[in-house]
Design a protein around this motif. Structure first.
Motif, PDB file in Angstrom:
ATOM      1  N   ALA A  61       0.843  -1.202   0.000  1.00 25.71           N
ATOM      2  CA  ALA A  61       0.000   0.000   0.000  1.00 25.71           C
ATOM      3  C   ALA A  61       0.878   1.251   0.000  1.00 25.71           C
ATOM      4  CB  ALA A  61      -0.926   0.001   1.203  1.00 25.71           C
ATOM      5  N   ASP A  62       0.330   2.340  -0.488  1.00 27.24           N
ATOM      6  CA  ASP A  62       1.039   3.616  -0.508  1.00 27.24           C
ATOM      7  C   ASP A  62       0.640   4.524   0.643  1.00 27.24           C
ATOM      8  OD1 ASP A  62       2.431   3.309  -3.149  1.00 27.24           O
ATOM      9  OD2 ASP A  62       0.355   3.127  -3.827  1.00 27.24           O
ATOM     10  N   ALA A  63      -0.544   4.304   1.190  1.00 26.49           N
ATOM     11  CA  ALA A  63      -1.073   5.172   2.242  1.00 26.49           C
ATOM     12  C   ALA A  63      -2.168   4.405   2.970  1.00 26.49           C
ATOM     13  CB  ALA A  63      -1.633   6.464   1.656  1.00 26.49           C
ATOM     14  N   ALA A  64      -2.568   4.931   4.128  1.00 27.23           N
ATOM     15  CA  ALA A  64      -3.621   4.257   4.886  1.00 27.23           C
ATOM     16  C   ALA A  64      -4.463   5.268   5.651  1.00 27.23           C
ATOM     17  CB  ALA A  64      -3.030   3.237   5.856  1.00 27.23           C
ATOM     18  N   TYR A  65      -5.741   4.944   5.738  1.00 24.20           N
ATOM     19  CA  TYR A  65      -6.685   5.685   6.584  1.00 24.20           C
ATOM     20  C   TYR A  65      -6.955   4.835   7.804  1.00 24.20           C
ATOM     21  CZ  TYR A  65     -11.184   7.478   8.252  1.00 24.20           C
ATOM     22  OH  TYR A  65     -12.205   7.966   9.028  1.00 24.20           O
ATOM     23  N   LEU A  66      -6.738   5.399   8.989  1.00 19.88           N
ATOM     24  CA  LEU A  66      -6.844   4.653  10.230  1.00 19.88           C
ATOM     25  C   LEU A  66      -8.028   5.149  11.048  1.00 19.88           C
ATOM     26  CD1 LEU A  66      -3.062   4.637  11.283  1.00 19.88           C
ATOM     27  CD2 LEU A  66      -4.277   3.030   9.790  1.00 19.88           C
ATOM     28  N   VAL A  67      -8.950   4.246  11.334  1.00 23.04           N
ATOM     29  CA  VAL A  67     -10.063   4.546  12.237  1.00 23.04           C
ATOM     30  C   VAL A  67     -10.141   3.401  13.228  1.00 23.04           C
ATOM     31  CG1 VAL A  67     -11.736   3.589  10.563  1.00 23.04           C
ATOM     32  CG2 VAL A  67     -12.527   5.035  12.435  1.00 23.04           C
ATOM     33  N   TYR A  68     -10.030   3.736  14.517  1.00 28.02           N
ATOM     34  CA  TYR A  68      -9.891   2.712  15.541  1.00 28.02           C
ATOM     35  C   TYR A  68     -11.221   2.419  16.224  1.00 28.02           C
ATOM     36  CZ  TYR A  68      -7.987  -0.014  19.353  1.00 28.02           C
ATOM     37  OH  TYR A  68      -7.711  -1.046  20.215  1.00 28.02           O
ATOM     38  N   PRO A  69     -11.586   1.128  16.329  1.00 27.89           N
ATOM     39  CA  PRO A  69     -12.790   0.776  17.088  1.00 27.89           C
ATOM     40  C   PRO A  69     -12.412   0.514  18.533  1.00 27.89           C
ATOM     41  CG  PRO A  69     -11.929  -1.162  15.960  1.00 27.89           C
ATOM     42  CD  PRO A  69     -11.012  -0.017  15.622  1.00 27.89           C
ATOM     43  N   SER A  70     -13.261   0.788  19.505  1.00 23.29           N
ATOM     44  CA  SER A  70     -14.543   1.425  19.299  1.00 23.29           C
ATOM     45  C   SER A  70     -14.440   2.944  19.385  1.00 23.29           C
ATOM     46  CB  SER A  70     -15.499   0.936  20.397  1.00 23.29           C
ATOM     47  OG  SER A  70     -14.916   1.224  21.679  1.00 23.29           O
TER      48      SER A  70
END
Length: 281
Positions: A61-70
């Motif tokens: 991958a070149d980049a990442a979007y991080l959203v953490y649960p919860s």
């Protein structure tokens, strides 16, 4: 990755929480911008709590979007996000955008863990999502019982449309160095109490809907009754007692700064969701 150039075309962005409120919209906006999306969710074999599942989605991958649960401020969030970010950098994924929460002091250690990872980072701090009224655990109350019970009192919040969050995230991902090392705070266009927001949903649906405010402790008892684990209940009660104390009763201009336009209005969101039948009993 640079904005509006051939470099963006074909670049691969990893989207965590790809089936969630923001992740699904980030994936959609990223595809529209010409990015190749690698959707990561538990259904697809990615687990935030199992590091052995990380390399397979990060590699290449070149980049990442991080959203953490919860929640980005959860007790284990800083350590876990920091570990994933360091592994991402080690595998060549330096460009990371983290979804954080505006006004949430509990989220700051997670943001700091991202900064310390060596990544080219951006933090997007969002107000309460408009889509929390149309997706997720609160929807059933409005749809089935015609009442929303929540510990927000008469506090005002500039509810932000998740589509605006997604557009800002993708602009950050495709903006070259412009947003590296930046914190962008995004909100909606107007301040509304939760009761006023429910009234706008009611007007859009033509139904009689109401809002009932309860103390955070009482809401915690309701969550426990729904089967939420005790440690999560304790965290959420503490979060609501601080986050919903009026500290977020102001607008942020991140949407306009990044996108060059104003944020979507809550009333438009409510009418669109109502037309799609979201709150039909």
């Amino acid at each position: 990755m640079t904005q509006n150039t051939g470099e963006t075309q074909g670049s691969t962005v990893l989207v965590t929480g790809a089936s969630g409120r923001t992740g699904s919209r980030v994936a959609e906006a990223a595809r529209a911008a010409g990015l190749t999306v690698r959707a990561a969710s538990r259904a697809r074999g990615f687990d935030w709590h199992d590091g052995s599942t990380w390399p397979q989605v990060l590699r290449g991958a070149d980049a990442a979007y991080l959203v953490y649960p919860s929640d980005v401020g959860a007790p284990d969030a800083a350590e876990t996000v920091g570990r994933l970010a360091r592994e991402a950098v080690a595998l060549g994924v330096r460009r990371l955008v983290l979804l954080s929460a505006r006004g949430e002091e509990q989220a700051r250690p997670t943001e700091e863990a991202l900064r310390a990872s060596g990544a080219d980072w951006t933090v997007v701090r969002a107000a309460w999502f408009a889509q929390n009224f149309s997706e997720g655990p609160l929807v059933a109350e409005l749809r089935e019982y015609g009442e929303l019970v929540f510990p927000a009192g008469a506090v005002r919040e500039p509810f932000v449309d998740a589509r605006d969050i997604a557009d800002v995230v993708v602009a950050a991902l495709t903006g070259g160095e412009r947003y590296v090392g930046q914190v962008v705070e995004v909100s909606g266009a107007r301040l509304l109490t939760f009761g006023e927001a429910v009234a706008e949903v009611a007007a859009a649906t033509g139904r009689e809907l109401s809002y009932r405010a309860v103390p955070a402790g009482e809401y915690g008892e309701r969550l426990a009754g729904f089967g939420v684990p005790p440690e999560e209940v304790e965290f959420l009660v503490g979060l609501f007692e601080t986050l919903l104390d009026g500290r977020n009763a102001h607008l942020s201009d991140g949407v306009r700064q990044v996108l060059g336009r104003g944020p979507r209005d809550f009333g438009d969101f409510a009418r669109e969701a109502a037309a799609a039948g979201v709150w039909k009993p």
